[in-house]
Structure formats: C-alpha cells, structure tokens
Scaffold this motif. Structure first.
Motif, PDB file in Angstrom:
ATOM      1  N   SER A  39       6.176   0.657  -3.331  1.00  0.00           N
ATOM      2  CA  SER A  39       6.383   2.015  -2.833  1.00  0.00           C
ATOM      3  C   SER A  39       6.019   2.072  -1.360  1.00  0.00           C
ATOM      4  O   SER A  39       5.032   1.462  -0.932  1.00  0.00           O
ATOM      5  N   LYS A  40       6.824   2.808  -0.601  1.00  0.00           N
ATOM      6  CA  LYS A  40       6.470   3.102   0.794  1.00  0.00           C
ATOM      7  C   LYS A  40       5.498   4.272   0.825  1.00  0.00           C
ATOM      8  O   LYS A  40       5.478   5.107  -0.069  1.00  0.00           O
ATOM      9  N   ASP A  41       4.737   4.330   1.906  1.00  0.00           N
ATOM     10  CA  ASP A  41       3.713   5.359   2.018  1.00  0.00           C
ATOM     11  C   ASP A  41       3.756   5.995   3.410  1.00  0.00           C
ATOM     12  O   ASP A  41       2.834   5.833   4.205  1.00  0.00           O
ATOM     13  N   LYS A  43       3.290   8.948   4.363  1.00  0.00           N
ATOM     14  CA  LYS A  43       2.291  10.006   4.583  1.00  0.00           C
ATOM     15  C   LYS A  43       0.866   9.493   4.476  1.00  0.00           C
ATOM     16  O   LYS A  43      -0.079  10.274   4.503  1.00  0.00           O
ATOM     17  N   ALA A  44       0.719   8.175   4.345  1.00  0.00           N
ATOM     18  CA  ALA A  44      -0.603   7.547   4.259  1.00  0.00           C
ATOM     19  C   ALA A  44      -1.479   8.215   3.189  1.00  0.00           C
ATOM     20  O   ALA A  44      -2.633   8.553   3.418  1.00  0.00           O
ATOM     21  N   GLN A  45      -0.918   8.405   1.995  1.00  0.00           N
ATOM     22  CA  GLN A  45      -1.650   9.092   0.931  1.00  0.00           C
ATOM     23  C   GLN A  45      -2.384   8.135  -0.003  1.00  0.00           C
ATOM     24  O   GLN A  45      -3.085   8.581  -0.913  1.00  0.00           O
ATOM     25  N   TYR A  47      -2.436   4.299  -2.414  1.00  0.00           N
ATOM     26  CA  TYR A  47      -1.576   3.710  -3.449  1.00  0.00           C
ATOM     27  C   TYR A  47      -1.621   4.441  -4.785  1.00  0.00           C
ATOM     28  O   TYR A  47      -0.720   4.332  -5.589  1.00  0.00           O
ATOM     29  N   LEU A  50       1.382   7.222  -5.388  1.00  0.00           N
ATOM     30  CA  LEU A  50       2.756   6.857  -5.068  1.00  0.00           C
ATOM     31  C   LEU A  50       3.590   6.624  -6.324  1.00  0.00           C
ATOM     32  O   LEU A  50       3.065   6.304  -7.390  1.00  0.00           O
ATOM     33  N   TYR A  52       6.375   4.125  -7.831  1.00  0.00           N
ATOM     34  CA  TYR A  52       6.752   2.736  -7.594  1.00  0.00           C
ATOM     35  C   TYR A  52       8.100   2.415  -8.232  1.00  0.00           C
ATOM     36  O   TYR A  52       8.483   2.999  -9.243  1.00  0.00           O
ATOM     37  N   TYR A  79       3.214  -0.524  -0.309  1.00  0.00           N
ATOM     38  CA  TYR A  79       2.280  -1.049  -1.307  1.00  0.00           C
ATOM     39  C   TYR A  79       3.037  -1.850  -2.355  1.00  0.00           C
ATOM     40  O   TYR A  79       4.086  -1.437  -2.841  1.00  0.00           O
ATOM     41  N   LYS A 143      -1.412  -3.969   0.298  1.00  0.00           N
ATOM     42  CA  LYS A 143      -0.943  -3.011   1.289  1.00  0.00           C
ATOM     43  C   LYS A 143      -0.476  -3.790   2.523  1.00  0.00           C
ATOM     44  O   LYS A 143      -1.218  -4.590   3.078  1.00  0.00           O
ATOM     45  N   ASP A 145       1.505  -3.287   6.337  1.00  0.00           N
ATOM     46  CA  ASP A 145       1.820  -2.252   7.333  1.00  0.00           C
ATOM     47  C   ASP A 145       2.438  -2.909   8.565  1.00  0.00           C
ATOM     48  O   ASP A 145       1.818  -3.779   9.179  1.00  0.00           O
TER      49      ASP A 145
END
Length: 876
Positions: A39-41, A43-45, A47, A50, A52, A79, A143, A145
């Motif tokens: 899963s992309k994140d 909004k930096a919320q 793992y 999210l 998946y 993630y 994770k 980035d």
C-alpha cells in the motif's frame, strides 16, 4: 541372531543419520518474492490504517505513473508486508532478511517492532531477525520511501527515481557462527588476486566471522579450476576478522573477454573440535592484470585493449526498475553479442546478477555511486555518500569484471550560486573535498582497482575546480553534434582535452544522440530524432574513438532507452539515446556496433526493422550493415551491383513496388557466403490514398517521417505544385533564439502517444490543396498550440550550455477554416479553448464534384493561423 539384527539396524540408522548430517547445508537462502501485500501512504498515516493489495517482488509503485501526461510521479512512502513461514528447526539458527535493493530509505519491522533500516536506493542490505514467535504469525513490514531527501544522493538526474522494493528478497538461514558483514550487506568473504602474470598468481582471502560461540574456528579456502581440479588451498584458525596465508597458482589461465575463465573458491568455516562445517561460501575468481596509460590507453593481461561498450540503466518497459534478474542478464548478453567488452554500470550500483553475468561473459565494468549533477553541503550528505561507496566496494569486491570504482557524474552540471562568486567558490571547494575523501577511501579499501570520475563537456570548469587531478582515470561525457556543435567536432575536442592533461588516462564515458525508431529522414538534421541522424552520428564517433590510442575506451549512452520523467521530446518520459529500445528491440545503431566490433561474420539489412515504409517515389535508399568484405542486394528477384562495405556500410538505390517487397542481402568473407532477408511493406502515396487503400497522412512544418501507434505513416508536407498537393504559404514552426532544433518543438503534447504528429506545424498557413478525382473524402485536421505559457525551449540536461532559451509568447491567435468554400471552424483560439500543447483533432467530410479537388483555406481573425498535421481518406 537378534543381537546381530539390532546391531545392523543401529548401524544403518547411524549411517543414514551421519549422511543426513553431512548433506545438511550450513547456509540456506530462500527466495521470498511471492505473496506480499502493498500500500502507498501519501498521507503518512502509518501501516496499520492502510488498505493493501497483493503484489510480488520485485515491485515498484512508479511503473506507470511516469508514463502519463501529468508532470511528476509519486515520491513518498510505500509499505510491504508478509507473513513468514518459518520452520521449527530454525530456532537455533541465525536468520537474515537479505534485500537486493529498495529505493531509497527503508525501515524494517518485525511483529510491529523496528529491527533495521537502510539509506540509499541502489546497494543491497541485510537485517537480522530476532525475537521470532515461530507460530505462523510472524509478520514483517517494510517501509520504503523515495521522497526527495537533500541528504541522500542522487538529488537530481536525467533518470527516474523509481520507488519500491524492486530487487529480490531472500531469507538467509545460517548457524550461530557464520561468515557475514551484516552492516555492509555481504557474506563477509573477500577475495582478490595479486601479482598476476602468465606464470603465477597470488590469491588473498580475507573476511569476517559473526561468531556467537566464542570458539577458535578454522577457516579453509580451496580453489578449483573449471573442471573441478584442486589448484590451491589455505587455512587459518582464529576468531572474527581473518586473513588466510596467500595461495599461489602456477601458470594460471587468465580471465579476458575472449576467454572469461573462472576459478572457484570454496571457503568453509569449521569447528575444529567436531570437524563440523558451520558455513560455506563459494565465489568465482577471475585472474587478470590490467593498467591504464595516458598515451596508449588500456592494457589487459599485457595486451593493449580498447574498452568498447555502453552505459546501462536498469529499468524496462512497463516494469520500471522492478526487473527480473533474467531480463537484466539478457542486457549483458546483448552487449556481448554486439561485440562490446565494457559496461559502465551507471549511475548507481545495480543488481548483482549484472556483475555475475559480466564475470561469466567477459565484460569489463565500472560501477559508481549516484552523486549526479550536484551535492548538498552537509555532513549527512557526505556521510551517506561515503557509506554508499563502502557498500558498493564491499558488495562488488569479488567480481573480476570490475576494473574501476567511480563516484561522481557531471557534478558541476547543476551549478549552484552562479550569481554569488564567493559562495560558488566555497561550493566548488566542498565538491573537491568530498571527491578527495571518496578517492582516498576507495584507494584504501581497494588498491587493486582504478578510480573514475565522469565529467560533462565543461573541461575548464572541472579543471579549475581541481576535479580532474583527483581520480586515476577521467571520464568525459561528450555530445558534440547533439546538445551543441557538430559531430565532426568530437575528434578535435578529444585532442584538445588530451593536450590539456597529457598525463591523465581518458575515457569517453558518454556520447549519444536520440533515436526514435518511429522517425526517419531523407535529410537528417540534429535533434530530428531520426534513425538516419543517429547512424551518421555514431559512425563519426566510432571512427574518432578508434583512431586515437590515448582514448582508453568509450561507453555509448546508453545500452537501451530508459525512463526520464522530466523529459518531453518525441517520447515523453523516455530518453531515446539507447542502442536498444526500452523493451530491448535493437535499433540500427546496435547493428552498427555489432558490425564494427563483433568478431562473428555478420550481415544485416539496416532497414530491416523499418518494415513498413511509405513515400511519394518508388526509388528508395536502403543500407546494409556488415563486417564482411562485400555484398550484393536482391529486391523482388532483381539483383543489384556488388559493393564493398565501407566502414561497415553499403547503400543501394532500389525500386520498391506497392505492397510486399522481398529483400535479400548476401555478403562474402574470404569467399564464404552469409545472408540476411527482410520484407518491406511499401505504400506509395498519393496513389494508395487515391485507390482507397490507405489514408494520406501529412506532417506540417516537418522534414521527417513518422510511424504512429496504428502503423500509419506520416509524410512531410511540401509546397503546393500545380495538379499536385501541398500547403499554401506559411513557414515551419521554429522556436526563436534557440540553437537546439531546426524546426518543431519537443513539448509534451497532452492527450496523445503520437507526439511527433503535433510537435511540428506550418505557421501563417493560407491553405492546403490536393488535386483529387471526384468522390467523397474524410478530412482530419490536427492542431496544437506550440507557443505560450509553459513552452519548453531548453533541455533539463543541456550538457554543452550552448542553447539560448526563447521566451517569445505570441499574440492572440484566432482563425477560421474553410473546406471547399464552406466554413467548418469559426474563430478557433487554440490556447484559450484547449490550452498549450494539447492535441486537437477535428474531422469533416466533403464531396468533390468538380475538378478543383480539395481546398482547405485558413483566414486570420487575429494572429497567424497554424496547422500541425492533415489526414485525407477516400470514403468508399
């Protein structure tokens, strides 16, 4: 009898048990690429929140968003998670997660607890697993980035920074005592050869033991040849770091491109008290010696050898950088087949499979860390660069193919503080200091190899910055005849560089011209992207390189086309300088190198990939590429005269018929015959259009042909002639104050994959006329506004700094269009209604009932009318 039977059963059990113990591998690597969730994140919320989706590794989240018309691509966090299937027998073992690569910052979690991290997108790394539950619920989360980080190289670059877990992931299971240097992502065993000659070679084995037993352990290395004969052995007893007594090999078979002979070392870690093998590492070894000379170039095993090959990026069509190892190895095989003996692994370390293939196939290599264009003046940036250099050297140390370590590419290209001379001096001094630190670090870690820095064409800038004196070999990325100047300037420029630094070994580490295989030109010019210009360019460069012994070698830019999201041009998002396309189809330029450098007799119909052709004349030029002495050409049963191949090329003027044409090329080498065959489907215009079999597709303001994604051929327009066809008035669009292109634009045209249809236009056009017989016709007009806000007049990577930027914004452009006197478009304002560089297509029908044919007329309301392309189709 019973006692005897019991004894036999016990003996059999012990024998089986003993054999099973012998057969148990002390080190096991298990690929775990399958069955991950991702899963992309944005909004930096974190793992936990999210959603998946299932994926397999290798994986990138940028495989497709770099191909759309929207500027930019996702740079952020992603993630990956996976349940681990662990065996109870591993409870007493040490387990590592081995990552081939993840771009660019990585954190690893086990059951919610962070257990490791890594900085840098292009070297591998290992993370030890601890506190495992072994109940089927163990879960790892990774994770990754790829956000911009000013402390991590590369900061910018003419390539896409794909994010993701894009190389293989494995579980490595070893005994508590084992070989490893976990902090550098290696197995901890390092081998190199010293004092290599035809008579002798000295092999040095050193390494590190991750020993959790505290015992004195034995390390033994055995060397076997290619047929498994033992040729040397050495051992030592100790703990942790070790260095074995040297192993001497008499009369070694030397490794070379012609004969890439590999010995194998088997290094075992043994418990002396039980004689149990605790760990075992097998490493291939190639024995060779080499040197660079400022006047005579490169020498391998005492033989003067010109390094010829290409640089390589790692991405592939519709895969991004998440490319299976087998496809990556195919790249090295294509380079070898081309006759190359050198691979510049650029601009970052790549999959170990690439270097394994270089070892096996006999391809010499350089590898570099991704300091590209510029630096950040911070301790964090410096430390990360040095850590990358150490990891690169440690992970590539055992590959005999590697002859150079590199650390900067065109580092002055994105010059900072241009308006502040004093601050600029400080910036340049910091670049010099970082370069010197990396140089010193590299020479200390590996004194057996050379160092390399690649610079763009600003020779004085790099010299004045003190950068040409630091590396052992200086590479120059030269593009005369592309970004500026003429191709013929290349050779004299090499002479000037050599004269300015006569004691420094030189390489040409980049050179190239865009070749879009869909584009052809009878009269090729710089920046038309045609196959014909690319062929002329590479011929000139090959000749200049081979004529100069002081040039140690050259790497064409690039082995294949590659993703560069910031580029527009004829294929937006792709740099087209490859000898192969992004999906690895050879271009004529690849065949040119094969004819020049492959020792295998070879003949290729040069336009063999151009199997669909169209023109207004049947007489066509056709080239044959070959390393043979001479050849003949047969077209549809007609044989043309025999010609000698001059600089691997011969050209014939041939006659093609409408439809399928069979072409056979025959070449001769020492009287032996070699052949190639191709079929060209030829469309003669405007006859084919008048017969109703094809549409007539015309590019305005263009001197090139284009084949679109529907296999339609677009021909360049011409001025109208009586009883013929052509445009009336106007001039070809050209960006003012630009030395870049003779005509047209490279602006990304929105709404189409066929950008060349819209990248040229006739400005101030009065009309278009076609003399056609009576009947019904479909007319399609194609427009795009090429001037206005956002027009790209300058390359993001201008390596010669010779191109001025045009800033002209035209006045309002409004015009009407008429078809055979009937108003079909009223007050068209392209910029206002559709915006800049947007595909506009308008389709109309007309009936011709007299002898005047088709007449399209444009009338200005304000400003100059334009037309980008025109299609005419006969309606049955």
């Amino acid at each position: 009898m019973k006692t005897k039977l019991t004894f036999l059963l016990l003996f059999s059990f012990l024998q089986v048990f003993s054999q099973s113990k012998i057969n148990v591998k002390p080190r096991t690597a298990i690929n775990i690429n399958q069955n991950w969730s991702f899963s992309k994140d944005p909004k930096a919320q974190g793992y936990a929140l999210l959603k998946y989706t299932p994926v397999n590794i290798p994986h990138t989240w940028n495989a497709f968003d770099v191909l759309d018309d929207v500027p930019g691509y996702y740079r952020g966090a992603g993630y990956y998670k996976k349940k681990l299937q662990l065996q109870p027998s591993w409870k007493t073992k040490k387990i590592y997660l081995d990552f081939g690569g993840a771009n660019q910052e990585t954190e690893v979690y086990l059951n919610g607890k962070k257990i490791g991290q890594h900085i840098g997108g292009y070297t591998g790394f290992m993370v030890a697993l601890n506190d495992l539950k072994f109940n089927g619920n163990d879960e790892i989360i990774v994770k990754v980035d790829n956000s911009y980080n000013e402390a991590i190289a590369p900061l910018t670059g003419d390539f896409t920074f794909f994010g993701g877990l894009y190389r293989n992931v494995s579980l490595v299971i070893v005994n508590d005592a084992h070989f490893a240097e976990e902090q550098y992502g290696t197995n901890g065993v390092y081998i190199h050869a010293e004092n290599v000659s035809q008579q002798n070679a000295t092999i040095q084995v050193k390494g590190n033991i991750a020993d959790h037993t505290g015992k004195q352990l034995k390390v033994i290395t055995t060397i076997i040849d290619a047929v498994a004969n033992k040729v040397g052995e050495s051992s030592i007893v100790g703990v942790n770091a070790f260095q074995l007594p040297q192993i001497q090999i008499k009369n070694p078979i030397l490794w070379s491109p012609e004969r890439p002979y590999l010995y194998k070392t088997i290094t075992k870690l043994i418990d002396p008290t039980t004689n149990k093998v605790l760990d075992e590492i097998k490493i291939n070894v190639g024995l060779r010696y080499f040197s660079f000379d400022a006047e005579k170039g490169f020498f391998l095993n005492g033989k003067q050898t010109k390094l010829i090959g290409a640089s390589r990026h790692q991405d592939f069509a519709k895969m991004g950088n998440a490319v299976p190892s087998a496809l990556q190895v195919k790249d090295v095989e294509l380079l070898k087949e081309m006759g190359g003996n050198f691979l510049r692994v650029a601009h970052y370390p790549q999959d170990q499979a690439i270097l394994d293939a270089c070892d096996r196939l006999g391809i010499l290599a350089s590898v570099e860390i991704p300091i590209v264009n510029e630096i950040t003046e911070s301790e964090a940036f410096y430390n990360n660069c040095k850590a990358m250099q150490v990891e690169m050297i440690k992970q590539g140390y055992n590959h005999p193919s590697i002859i150079m370590w590199a650390y900067m590419n065109e580092v002055l290209l994105k010059m900072r503080y241009g308006n502040d001379p004093e601050r600029k001096k400080t910036y340049l001094k910091n670049i010099e200091n970082l370069a010197q630190q990396l140089e010193d670090l590299t020479r200390k870690m590996d004194p057996t190899r050379y160092t390399l820095m690649s610079n763009h064409g600003d020779v004085n800038g790099y010299t004045n910055a003190g950068l040409t004196k630091i590396p052992m070999v200086v590479g120059w990325n030269l593009y005369q005849g592309w970004y500026g100047g003429k191709s013929e300037d290349f050779g004299p420029n090499l002479d000037k560089i050599h004269a300015a630094m006569p004691d420094k070994p030189l390489m040409v580490t980049e050179y190239g011209a865009d070749v879009d295989p869909r584009i052809h030109a009878d009269l090729p010019v710089r920046f038309d992207k045609s196959l014909e210009y690319g062929m002329d360019y590479h011929q000139i460069y090959i000749k200049a390189i081979m004529q100069r012994p002081f040039i140690a070698g050259a790497a064409a830019w690039n082995l294949s086309d590659f993703s560069s999201e910031t580029r527009s041009e004829t294929m937006p998002g792709i740099n087209n300088k490859g000898l192969l396309t992004l999906d690895r189809k050879p271009k004529n330029t690849y065949f040119l190198y094969k004819a020049n450098f492959s020792p295998v007799p070879y003949i290729k119909i040069g336009d063999g990939s151009w199997t669909l052709r169209s023109d207004v004349k049947t007489k066509q030029n056709l080239s044959v590429i070959s390393n043979l002495d001479s050849g003949t050409l047969t077209v549809n049963g007609k044989t043309y005269e025999k010609k000698a191949f001059k600089e691997t090329l011969a050209n014939w003027q041939i006659d093609l018929k409408l439809g399928k044409n069979t072409i056979i090329a025959k070449g001769y080498k020492n009287g032996k015959l070699f052949t190639d065959q191709s079929t060209i489907d030829f469309v003669l215009q405007p006859q084919a259009f008048l017969n109703g079999t094809h549409s007539f597709n015309i590019l305005m303001g263009s001197q090139r042909q284009f084949i679109d994604d529907q296999q339609r051929i677009w021909l360049p327009s011409k001025a109208y002639e009586q009883n013929g066809w052509g445009h009336l008035g106007g001039e070809a669009f050209k960006i003012k104050n630009s030395g870049r292109m003779a005509y047209g634009s490279d602006k990304n045209i929105l709404g189409t994959q066929n950008d060349p249809i819209y990248q040229t236009q006739q400005v101030g056009i009065n009309g278009y006329q076609l003399t056609v017989p009576k009947g019904k016709y479909e007319i399609t007009l194609h427009f795009a506004e090429l001037m206005g806000n956002g027009i790209q007049t300058n390359l993001p990577y201008n390596l010669d700094s010779l191109i001025a930027e045009g800033k002209d914004v035209p006045p309002q452009r409004i015009f009407d269009a008429y078809l055979n006197g009937k108003l079909i478009i009223k007050a068209l304002n392209l910029a206002a209604k559709y915006g800049v560089a947007q595909k506009v297509e308008r389709k109309f029908e007309c009936t011709v009932s007299d002898d005047k044919g088709i007449q399209i007329t444009f009338k200005s309301v304000e400003g100059k009318p334009v037309l980008n392309a025109l299609q005419v189709k006969k309606v049955k």
